[in-house]
Motif scaffolding. Structure first.
Motif, PDB file in Angstrom:
ATOM      1  N   GLN A 124      -2.280  -5.419 -30.924  1.00 43.26           N
ATOM      2  CA  GLN A 124      -2.973  -5.459 -32.095  1.00 43.26           C
ATOM      3  C   GLN A 124      -2.088  -4.555 -33.066  1.00 43.26           C
ATOM      4  O   GLN A 124      -2.320  -4.686 -34.156  1.00 43.26           O
ATOM      5  CB  GLN A 124      -4.437  -4.615 -32.180  1.00 43.26           C
ATOM      6  N   LYS A 149      -2.876  -2.658 -43.873  1.00 42.25           N
ATOM      7  CA  LYS A 149      -3.687  -3.675 -44.262  1.00 42.25           C
ATOM      8  C   LYS A 149      -4.996  -3.781 -44.376  1.00 42.25           C
ATOM      9  O   LYS A 149      -5.391  -4.307 -45.168  1.00 42.25           O
ATOM     10  CB  LYS A 149      -3.528  -4.536 -42.861  1.00 42.25           C
ATOM     11  N   ASP A 150      -5.729  -2.387 -43.798  1.00 39.23           N
ATOM     12  CA  ASP A 150      -7.226  -2.716 -43.958  1.00 39.23           C
ATOM     13  C   ASP A 150      -7.715  -1.688 -45.163  1.00 39.23           C
ATOM     14  O   ASP A 150      -8.869  -1.750 -45.552  1.00 39.23           O
ATOM     15  CB  ASP A 150      -7.934  -2.114 -42.715  1.00 39.23           C
ATOM     16  N   VAL A 151      -6.921  -1.070 -45.601  1.00 38.16           N
ATOM     17  CA  VAL A 151      -7.182   0.101 -46.534  1.00 38.16           C
ATOM     18  C   VAL A 151      -8.041   1.032 -46.042  1.00 38.16           C
ATOM     19  O   VAL A 151      -7.946   2.291 -45.919  1.00 38.16           O
ATOM     20  CB  VAL A 151      -8.007  -0.322 -47.965  1.00 38.16           C
ATOM     21  N   GLN A 152      -9.496   0.696 -45.644  1.00 39.44           N
ATOM     22  CA  GLN A 152     -10.263   1.723 -44.767  1.00 39.44           C
ATOM     23  C   GLN A 152      -9.429   2.015 -43.632  1.00 39.44           C
ATOM     24  O   GLN A 152      -8.972   1.287 -42.733  1.00 39.44           O
ATOM     25  CB  GLN A 152     -11.604   0.746 -44.325  1.00 39.44           C
ATOM     26  N   PHE A 153      -9.839   3.307 -43.142  1.00 39.85           N
ATOM     27  CA  PHE A 153      -9.019   3.966 -42.132  1.00 39.85           C
ATOM     28  C   PHE A 153      -9.567   3.598 -40.705  1.00 39.85           C
ATOM     29  O   PHE A 153      -8.826   4.088 -39.557  1.00 39.85           O
ATOM     30  CB  PHE A 153      -8.697   5.460 -42.013  1.00 39.85           C
ATOM     31  N   THR A 154     -10.670   3.186 -40.572  1.00 42.18           N
ATOM     32  CA  THR A 154     -11.347   3.172 -39.452  1.00 42.18           C
ATOM     33  C   THR A 154     -10.856   2.651 -38.260  1.00 42.18           C
ATOM     34  O   THR A 154     -10.756   3.052 -37.179  1.00 42.18           O
ATOM     35  CB  THR A 154     -13.079   2.824 -39.563  1.00 42.18           C
ATOM     36  N   ARG A 155     -10.446   1.282 -38.427  1.00 41.12           N
ATOM     37  CA  ARG A 155      -9.669   0.705 -37.334  1.00 41.12           C
ATOM     38  C   ARG A 155      -8.465   1.344 -37.053  1.00 41.12           C
ATOM     39  O   ARG A 155      -8.309   1.800 -35.639  1.00 41.12           O
ATOM     40  CB  ARG A 155      -9.582  -0.799 -37.832  1.00 41.12           C
ATOM     41  N   GLY A 172      -9.228   4.338 -35.089  1.00 46.31           N
ATOM     42  CA  GLY A 172     -10.452   4.609 -34.345  1.00 46.31           C
ATOM     43  C   GLY A 172     -10.251   4.099 -32.661  1.00 46.31           C
ATOM     44  O   GLY A 172     -11.198   3.895 -32.047  1.00 46.31           O
TER      45      GLY A 172
END
Lengths: 239, 239
Positions: free
Chosen positions: B86, B133-139, B142
């Motif tokens: 991933q 890529k996501d901007v949000q850091f969660t993935r 996480g």
């Protein structure tokens, strides 16, 4: 366990064999707590095309995941505390919530149903002004009481095409169907569990349809989902 | 409890009066688990000016908060599992971790010390490509094993000016001091607890100094903090 208008209490958690205590109460006379204590709440952003558009966002290539802390979870009938000293715009977002029933990771989409315990209603409460300011969603969506979930978990349900309605003081504000999910429930379980192990009681919020908008102090907000029930919460001032 | 090279085991959790079981072991012979099971890990982005600059970011006006799931927490000596299918770029980020000892909310900065149980070392492991890529850091932050914490909690320490060093295979890659924190520890406790209730065992990661960089499979990564100790983890392939 809820059957008709009667609640039968069970011992311990509901994820394995259920043991009844023998106590039964009329549903109208009990205060329902949130139906689980999740170790984590994973939420999905922009998973209905019309909602992505209304906030001026593109639909992401892959599911967009973020987290709400367990301390934000409250149940049916609990107050949503508006943090008036920190935000001037707090929105409702009605959503279908998936409750995980088994410890699992890397679940293929075709086996998602084996790890799902059931479904309930949720309100992904969001301080819209802070969400825009921070870019990261954590603060805007992480305040105490910003994750009402309930009223109970429906364990016997095909969730692929259910009507979802959010009302504010009885007026319909959101009206969608879970068949409009860009990433469907099996795809979400597969995607999230490929990143992180899921634990019984963990919750995946599947995203909100179009129609999100502000709540004011004193408002009564309800998220109703066909085949499940209605989650109702009143907005009070925190400060 | 660790004194010199000897571990004395305690019964239950360490947040109230400690009860010793009477068992003692040489430190070198035990496997240390993560020193807490946090209900949540709140992390702070861009809290050292030189680190914000190295990734091309501005220093935010207010602390930038995000969450890592409890399932990402591992202890000293545990493996960091590189999700090779991933991500192609997984970075170390050495950080000082603050461990909360009391249920609390809206803690004023001047009373932060009353709710802090102690301090430990952490590695805020980040899939840098997915974060972009996501901007949000969660993935990106996480994945299981992406939050090594340990080796233990130091409860008697002034954490305002400690040297922090991250090494990869013995080579120094990060070298900072906690006095360089843009938002200091009392300010972070006040800011986070104004949003969400904190629970004993919850962790605040205070941000990483300049020098972050990639880890490869087989690397041994250590985060050492003056007055605490050294957290060491080896990188293995998850797939």
């Amino acid at each position: 366990m809820v059957e008709g208008d009667v609640i039968s209490t069970i011992a311990g958690h509901p994820f394995n064999q259920i043991q009844f205590t023998g106590e039964r109460y009329p549903l109208a006379e009990v205060r329902l707590l949130a139906p689980m204590l999740p170790s984590k709440v994973i939420a999905i952003g922009r998973n209905y095309a019309e909602h992505a558009k209304e906030l001026g966002n593109e639909v992401p290539e892959e599911p967009l995941i973020f987290m709400k802390p367990s301390t934000s979870v409250v149940g049916h009938g609990d107050a949503i505390a508006y943090p008036t000293s920190q935000s001037e715009r707090v929105d409702f977002e009605g959503e279908l919530a998936v409750v995980i029933g088994r410890l699992c990771r890397e679940v293929p989409a075709e086996r998602a149903k084996d790890v799902i315990f059931g479904y309930t209603c949720a309100n992904d409460v969001t301080a819209r002004d802070l969400q825009k300011k921070d870019v990261q969603f954590t603060r805007a969506k992480g305040f105490d009481t910003f994750c009402p979930i309930g009223p109970w978990i429906e364990t016997d349900l095909d969730a692929s095409d259910l009507a979802l309605t959010t009302t504010v003081n009885g007026e319909i504000r959101q009206s969608g169907r879970t068949s409009q999910l860009i990433n469907d429930i099996p795809a979400l379980v597969a995607y999230v569990s490929a990143v992180m192990t899921l634990i019984p009681g963990d919750v995946i919020l599947t995203g909100t349809p179009a129609g999100v908008g502000p709540m004011e102090i004193g408002d009564e907000v309800s998220v109703g989902i066909e085949g499940i029930g209605t989650l109702t919460n009143k907005v009070v001032s925190r400060d």
